[in-house]
Design a protein around this motif. Sequence first.
Motif, mmCIF file in Angstrom:
data_model
loop_
_atom_site.group_PDB
_atom_site.id
_atom_site.type_symbol
_atom_site.label_atom_id
_atom_site.label_comp_id
_atom_site.label_asym_id
_atom_site.label_seq_id
_atom_site.Cartn_x
_atom_site.Cartn_y
_atom_site.Cartn_z
ATOM 1 N N ALA A 191 3.505 9.314 2.657
ATOM 2 C CA ALA A 191 4.315 9.171 1.444
ATOM 3 C C ALA A 191 5.045 10.478 1.131
ATOM 4 C CB ALA A 191 3.431 8.743 0.274
ATOM 5 N N SER A 237 3.843 6.985 -6.808
ATOM 6 C CA SER A 237 3.152 8.108 -7.464
ATOM 7 C C SER A 237 3.607 9.442 -6.865
ATOM 8 C CB SER A 237 1.637 7.941 -7.367
ATOM 9 O OG SER A 237 1.264 7.755 -6.029
ATOM 10 N N THR A 238 3.873 9.453 -5.559
ATOM 11 C CA THR A 238 4.310 10.696 -4.904
ATOM 12 C C THR A 238 5.697 11.100 -5.390
ATOM 13 O OG1 THR A 238 3.023 10.068 -2.979
ATOM 14 C CG2 THR A 238 4.672 11.773 -2.632
ATOM 15 N N LYS A 260 0.840 -1.211 0.000
ATOM 16 C CA LYS A 260 0.000 0.000 0.000
ATOM 17 C C LYS A 260 0.875 1.261 0.000
ATOM 18 C CE LYS A 260 -2.430 -1.557 3.615
ATOM 19 N NZ LYS A 260 -2.183 -3.005 3.646
ATOM 20 N N MET A 261 1.859 1.288 0.887
ATOM 21 C CA MET A 261 2.743 2.463 0.953
ATOM 22 C C MET A 261 3.654 2.541 -0.265
ATOM 23 S SD MET A 261 2.140 4.600 3.294
ATOM 24 C CE MET A 261 3.626 5.557 3.035
ATOM 25 N N SER A 319 -5.665 10.179 4.565
ATOM 26 C CA SER A 319 -5.212 9.059 3.740
ATOM 27 C C SER A 319 -3.750 8.789 4.072
ATOM 28 C CB SER A 319 -5.329 9.405 2.256
ATOM 29 O OG SER A 319 -4.361 10.380 1.939
ATOM 30 N N ARG A 320 -3.131 7.844 3.341
ATOM 31 C CA ARG A 320 -1.707 7.569 3.537
ATOM 32 C C ARG A 320 -0.824 8.595 2.816
ATOM 33 N NH1 ARG A 320 -4.095 2.599 3.579
ATOM 34 N NH2 ARG A 320 -3.367 1.195 5.214
ATOM 35 N N GLN A 321 -1.453 9.511 2.078
ATOM 36 C CA GLN A 321 -0.693 10.462 1.262
ATOM 37 C C GLN A 321 0.330 11.251 2.092
ATOM 38 O OE1 GLN A 321 -0.742 10.967 -2.240
ATOM 39 N NE2 GLN A 321 1.130 11.928 -1.521
ATOM 40 N N HIS A 346 3.164 1.655 -3.344
ATOM 41 C CA HIS A 346 2.460 2.218 -4.502
ATOM 42 C C HIS A 346 2.263 3.732 -4.339
ATOM 43 C CE1 HIS A 346 1.677 -1.992 -5.467
ATOM 44 N NE2 HIS A 346 1.430 -1.579 -6.691
ATOM 45 N N MET A 347 1.900 4.135 -3.117
ATOM 46 C CA MET A 347 1.687 5.573 -2.896
ATOM 47 C C MET A 347 2.998 6.348 -2.979
ATOM 48 S SD MET A 347 -0.914 7.336 -0.410
ATOM 49 C CE MET A 347 -2.172 7.158 -1.626
#
Length: 262
Positions: free
Chosen positions: A228, A17-18, A10-11, A223-225, A13-14
């Motif tokens: 990241a 993109s970040t 999950k992290m 969110s996890r954003q 992938h984020m």
Amino acid sequence: MKIALVGYGKMGHMLESTALSFGNEVVTTIDVIAPDAKVKVASGDYEAVAKAVIESGAEGVIEFTHPSSVMGNIKALLPSKIPLVVGTTGWNDKHEEVAALAAQCGGTVMTSANFSIGVNLFYKIVEEASKLINAFDEYDAAVWEMHHNQKADSPSGTALDVARHVLAGFTKKNEIVTDAFHSKPLPNQLHVSSTRCGSVPGTHTVYFDSPADTIELTHTARSRQGFASGAVHALENLKRFLDEGKLSSGKLYGMKDVFPEF
Ligand SMILES: NC(=O)c1ccc[n+]([C@@H]2O[C@H](COP(=O)([O-])OP(=O)(O)OC[C@H]3O[C@@H](n4cnc5c(N)ncnc54)[C@H](O)[C@@H]3O)[C@@H](O)[C@H]2O)c1
């Protein structure tokens, strides 16, 4: 910069993109099971992780895997001397060992149990509020947190850090209690309680309560954003500070070292 991601869950992938959105290049993604990772390694084969990172030409590594893998990854990656940011939690008791390993082989590692800039600001706000309210005897304090029902640990590491920041300012309390109370709490005890429900990404509240009112300070993750963004900026700053000679290699660093604002 060229970034290798170890752990493509999950992290991971984020983080990809970040990192791309900040203008970096993700040169490899490494995982033990993720079907879309560029490199698959066998579970426990930490040398394969280090080999894949080195072969990718990465200038920095971000590791978000699992508490059972993190020490193996750190030990294998440190000798490459590629700056390493670790987000995996659950190895606080190994920080001294990792600092000694870094000094021995000249590798550099930076870690935080919570990369969210907002949470790190929240720590400072909580400590300042605790100092201020400490002067008024009528106020009691408590910490509460809520997370999604897939979270394995309780209370969250962040809640314990929040509690430590309360204790740093609120001198009438000096003991954190995470269990249920079966008798009246003692005045020196700070209760840290947890709720697990649904999909909540993470909410932390500090209560200061008097007979007349309650003051609540809350941090709510959406969110996890935030994790990241913080981890990518931490790696960018770590590399820059090493290049500029502001930090030296062979050490274990934390948030304050790569974000001087904290
Ligand atoms: N510090 C922070 O701010 C922060 C924020 C969020 C999550 N976390 C932590 O990060 C970790 C990962 O979180 P997640 O939500 O991405 O979990 P996740 O389960 O979605 O992903 C972890 C991935 O790591 C892979 N993995 C395990 N061992 C590996 C190894 N040796 N080499 C390569 N890949 C390996 C797994 O196959 C999985 O795909 C957890 O420990 C979590 O608590 C920390």
